[in-house]
Every structure is written in structure tokens, then in C-alpha cells.
Motif scaffolding. Structure first.
Motif, PDB file in Angstrom:
ATOM      1  N   ASP A 157      26.658-130.239   0.481  1.00 29.30           N
ATOM      2  CA  ASP A 157      27.561-129.132   0.829  1.00 29.30           C
ATOM      3  C   ASP A 157      28.496-128.817  -0.336  1.00 29.30           C
ATOM      4  N   ARG A 158      29.051-129.864  -0.950  1.00 29.78           N
ATOM      5  CA  ARG A 158      29.951-129.650  -2.092  1.00 29.78           C
ATOM      6  C   ARG A 158      29.200-128.967  -3.231  1.00 29.78           C
ATOM      7  N   ARG A 159      28.040-129.449  -3.456  1.00 31.52           N
ATOM      8  CA  ARG A 159      27.250-128.849  -4.554  1.00 31.52           C
ATOM      9  C   ARG A 159      26.856-127.416  -4.201  1.00 31.52           C
ATOM     10  N   CYS A 160      26.544-127.177  -2.945  1.00 30.28           N
ATOM     11  CA  CYS A 160      26.209-125.814  -2.509  1.00 30.28           C
ATOM     12  C   CYS A 160      27.421-124.909  -2.674  1.00 30.28           C
ATOM     13  N   GLU A 161      28.603-125.444  -2.269  1.00 28.75           N
ATOM     14  CA  GLU A 161      29.830-124.651  -2.429  1.00 28.75           C
ATOM     15  C   GLU A 161      30.107-124.414  -3.906  1.00 28.75           C
ATOM     16  N   LEU A 162      29.926-125.461  -4.672  1.00 33.25           N
ATOM     17  CA  LEU A 162      30.130-125.334  -6.118  1.00 33.25           C
ATOM     18  C   LEU A 162      29.117-124.334  -6.678  1.00 33.25           C
ATOM     19  N   ALA A 163      27.863-124.458  -6.277  1.00 29.25           N
ATOM     20  CA  ALA A 163      26.825-123.545  -6.738  1.00 29.25           C
ATOM     21  C   ALA A 163      27.108-122.149  -6.239  1.00 29.25           C
ATOM     22  N   SER A 164      27.588-122.037  -4.991  1.00 28.53           N
ATOM     23  CA  SER A 164      27.927-120.743  -4.424  1.00 28.53           C
ATOM     24  C   SER A 164      29.068-120.120  -5.206  1.00 28.53           C
ATOM     25  N   GLY A 165      30.078-120.934  -5.548  1.00 26.18           N
ATOM     26  CA  GLY A 165      31.201-120.446  -6.351  1.00 26.18           C
ATOM     27  C   GLY A 165      30.720-120.015  -7.731  1.00 26.18           C
ATOM     28  N   GLN A 166      29.862-120.833  -8.289  1.00 28.16           N
ATOM     29  CA  GLN A 166      29.332-120.480  -9.610  1.00 28.16           C
ATOM     30  C   GLN A 166      28.473-119.213  -9.519  1.00 28.16           C
ATOM     31  N   LEU A 167      27.703-119.094  -8.425  1.00 29.17           N
ATOM     32  CA  LEU A 167      26.885-117.891  -8.233  1.00 29.17           C
ATOM     33  C   LEU A 167      27.782-116.666  -8.051  1.00 29.17           C
ATOM     34  N   ARG A 168      28.890-116.839  -7.264  1.00 31.29           N
ATOM     35  CA  ARG A 168      29.826-115.723  -7.095  1.00 31.29           C
ATOM     36  C   ARG A 168      30.443-115.356  -8.430  1.00 31.29           C
ATOM     37  N   HIS A 169      30.850-116.392  -9.131  1.00 29.34           N
ATOM     38  CA  HIS A 169      31.436-116.169 -10.456  1.00 29.34           C
ATOM     39  C   HIS A 169      30.405-115.505 -11.380  1.00 29.34           C
ATOM     40  N   LEU A 170      29.168-115.999 -11.323  1.00 29.41           N
ATOM     41  CA  LEU A 170      28.081-115.435 -12.134  1.00 29.41           C
ATOM     42  C   LEU A 170      27.776-114.009 -11.687  1.00 29.41           C
ATOM     43  N   ALA A 171      27.807-113.778 -10.374  1.00 31.83           N
ATOM     44  CA  ALA A 171      27.557-112.436  -9.848  1.00 31.83           C
ATOM     45  C   ALA A 171      28.652-111.477 -10.313  1.00 31.83           C
ATOM     46  N   GLN A 172      29.897-111.994 -10.387  1.00 33.46           N
ATOM     47  CA  GLN A 172      30.978-111.141 -10.877  1.00 33.46           C
ATOM     48  C   GLN A 172      30.839-110.888 -12.385  1.00 33.46           C
ATOM     49  N   GLN A 173      30.373-111.867 -13.103  1.00 30.82           N
ATOM     50  CA  GLN A 173      30.229-111.728 -14.551  1.00 30.82           C
ATOM     51  C   GLN A 173      28.952-110.968 -14.932  1.00 30.82           C
ATOM     52  N   MET A 174      27.971-110.951 -14.040  1.00 33.04           N
ATOM     53  CA  MET A 174      26.670-110.363 -14.344  1.00 33.04           C
ATOM     54  C   MET A 174      26.772-108.883 -14.752  1.00 33.04           C
ATOM     55  N   PRO A 175      27.492-108.022 -14.029  1.00 35.67           N
ATOM     56  CA  PRO A 175      27.562-106.618 -14.469  1.00 35.67           C
ATOM     57  C   PRO A 175      28.161-106.488 -15.875  1.00 35.67           C
ATOM     58  N   GLY A 176      29.188-107.289 -16.172  1.00 30.31           N
ATOM     59  CA  GLY A 176      29.800-107.237 -17.502  1.00 30.31           C
ATOM     60  C   GLY A 176      28.825-107.696 -18.578  1.00 30.31           C
ATOM     61  N   VAL A 177      28.083-108.796 -18.245  1.00 23.60           N
ATOM     62  CA  VAL A 177      27.117-109.322 -19.210  1.00 23.60           C
ATOM     63  C   VAL A 177      25.987-108.307 -19.409  1.00 23.60           C
ATOM     64  N   VAL A 178      25.525-107.733 -18.270  1.00 19.88           N
ATOM     65  CA  VAL A 178      24.451-106.737 -18.363  1.00 19.88           C
ATOM     66  C   VAL A 178      24.950-105.519 -19.154  1.00 19.88           C
ATOM     67  N   ARG A 179      26.186-105.080 -18.839  1.00 21.20           N
ATOM     68  CA  ARG A 179      26.774-103.941 -19.541  1.00 21.20           C
ATOM     69  C   ARG A 179      26.899-104.251 -21.035  1.00 21.20           C
ATOM     70  N   GLN A 180      27.391-105.464 -21.347  1.00 23.55           N
ATOM     71  CA  GLN A 180      27.556-105.856 -22.743  1.00 23.55           C
ATOM     72  C   GLN A 180      26.199-105.914 -23.446  1.00 23.55           C
ATOM     73  N   SER A 181      25.217-106.477 -22.749  1.00 26.95           N
ATOM     74  CA  SER A 181      23.875-106.565 -23.322  1.00 26.95           C
ATOM     75  C   SER A 181      23.285-105.161 -23.517  1.00 26.95           C
ATOM     76  N   ALA A 182      23.486-104.295 -22.505  1.00 20.51           N
ATOM     77  CA  ALA A 182      22.980-102.921 -22.599  1.00 20.51           C
ATOM     78  C   ALA A 182      23.672-102.183 -23.748  1.00 20.51           C
ATOM     79  N   ASP A 183      25.008-102.361 -23.835  1.00 19.41           N
ATOM     80  CA  ASP A 183      25.757-101.718 -24.925  1.00 19.41           C
ATOM     81  C   ASP A 183      25.228-102.185 -26.281  1.00 19.41           C
TER      82      ASP A 183
END
Length: 180
Positions: free
Chosen positions: A21-47
Motif C-alpha cells: 500500500d505504501r509503495r502503491c501510494e508512493l507510486a501513485s504520488g510519483q505517477l501524479r507528480h509525473l502526470a503533472q510534469q508530463m505536459p511540461g516535459v512533452v511541451r519542452q520536448s516538442a518545443d
């Protein structure tokens, strides 16, 4: 013992589930964090890719155009050299034609002046010749004029003159002939 083993097993499973559960929460947090960073990374990569696209396109266009342009420039250079050679040849021919034209003008002028000199000399000689002939014939002309005024004719191949009856003035052997 079975119960004790089951309890230990259940406690281990609970620890594992809790850790999961802790790892899932940690992974979920990391996924949320990654999901939040993904548009910026994609935008930066696209730019970054969009920034590279014009350079890549220009490089492709440049490499595609450079060969034909280089060939065109080479043909243009060769045409320029041929044009320059033709221009030099034309200039040389024009200079030769100009020299020939000048020589021809001098020859024509010389021939014309020589012809004029010959004509003037010939005209002068003819004038002098006929002047002399006229001067020589002047006496004969005066004599013919006098013959025309006198009554003179041929009698059996000899000259006969009708002499005036009055004023028979003599000039040596000659008698003044009467006018018509």
C-alpha cells in the motif's frame, strides 16, 4: 502450531500488504507528480523538436539546393568566361576592322588626291596646249576673217580677188581687196 504459523503468516502478509500500500501510494504520488510534469516535459520536448525542425528542414533544403545551385553557379561561371573570351575576340576583331578601315580611308584619300592632282595636271597641260594652239591659230583666224570679208574665190585652182576700182592702194605687191 498451525495457528501460530498462520498468525505469523498473516502478520507477514499484513506487513507485505502495508508495504505494498505504501509503495502503491508512493507510486501513485510519483505517477501524479509525473502526470503533472508530463505536459511540461512533452511541451519542452516538442518545443525542442520544433526548434530543431527549421534547422533540419533548412539543412535538408540547403543540401538539396546546394548541388543544383553549385552546378548552376559553375555553368554561370563558364558562360561568363566564354562571354569574356567572345568579348575579347570581338574587341580584337573590331580593332582590326578599325585599323583596316583607317588604312582604307588613307588609301582612298591618297588615290583621290593623286587622281585630283593628275586631273589638275592634265587639265593644266591641256589648257596650256590649247592656249598655244589658239595663239598659233590666232593669225590664221584673223586671216580667215579677212578672207571672209574680201571677195575672194578660186579661179582654176588659183586664188582670185576682186580689187576695188577706186583707191587702189598698194601694199607692196598686194592690192587691197574690196570687201563684200
Amino acid at each position: 502450531m498451525n495457528e501460530e504459523k498462520s498468525m505469523v503468516l498473516v502478520s507477514k502478509i499484513a506487513a507485505l500488504v502495508e508495504q505494498f500500500d505504501r509503495r502503491c501510494e508512493l507510486a501513485s504520488g510519483q505517477l501524479r507528480h509525473l502526470a503533472q510534469q508530463m505536459p511540461g516535459v512533452v511541451r519542452q520536448s516538442a518545443d525542442e523538436h520544433f526548434r530543431r525542425i527549421p534547422d533540419e528542414v533548412m539543412g535538408g533544403v540547403r543540401s538539396g539546393i546546394e548541388r543544383p545551385v553549385a552546378a548552376y553557379e559553375q555553368r554561370l561561371r563558364e558562360a561568363g568566361e566564354r562571354l569574356q573570351q567572345a568579348s575579347k575576340a570581338l574587341t580584337s576583331q573590331l580593332q582590326r576592322a578599325e585599323t583596316l578601315h583607317r588604312q582604307l580611308i588613307w588609301k582612298v584619300a591618297g588615290i583621290t588626291l593623286g587622281s585630283l592632282a593628275l586631273l589638275l595636271a592634265g587639265g593644266g597641260w591641256l589648257s596650256w596646249h590649247y592656249y598655244e594652239e589658239i595663239r598659233k591659230s590666232q593669225v590664221s583666224a584673223d586671216l580667215l576673217k579677212a578672207y571672209n570679208q574680201a571677195d575672194v574665190t578660186l579661179c582654176d585652182g588659183r586664188l582670185c580677188a576682186k580689187v576695188g576700182k577706186k583707191d587702189r592702194q598698194r601694199f607692196g605687191e598686194y592690192v587691197l581687196v574690196e570687201s563684200r
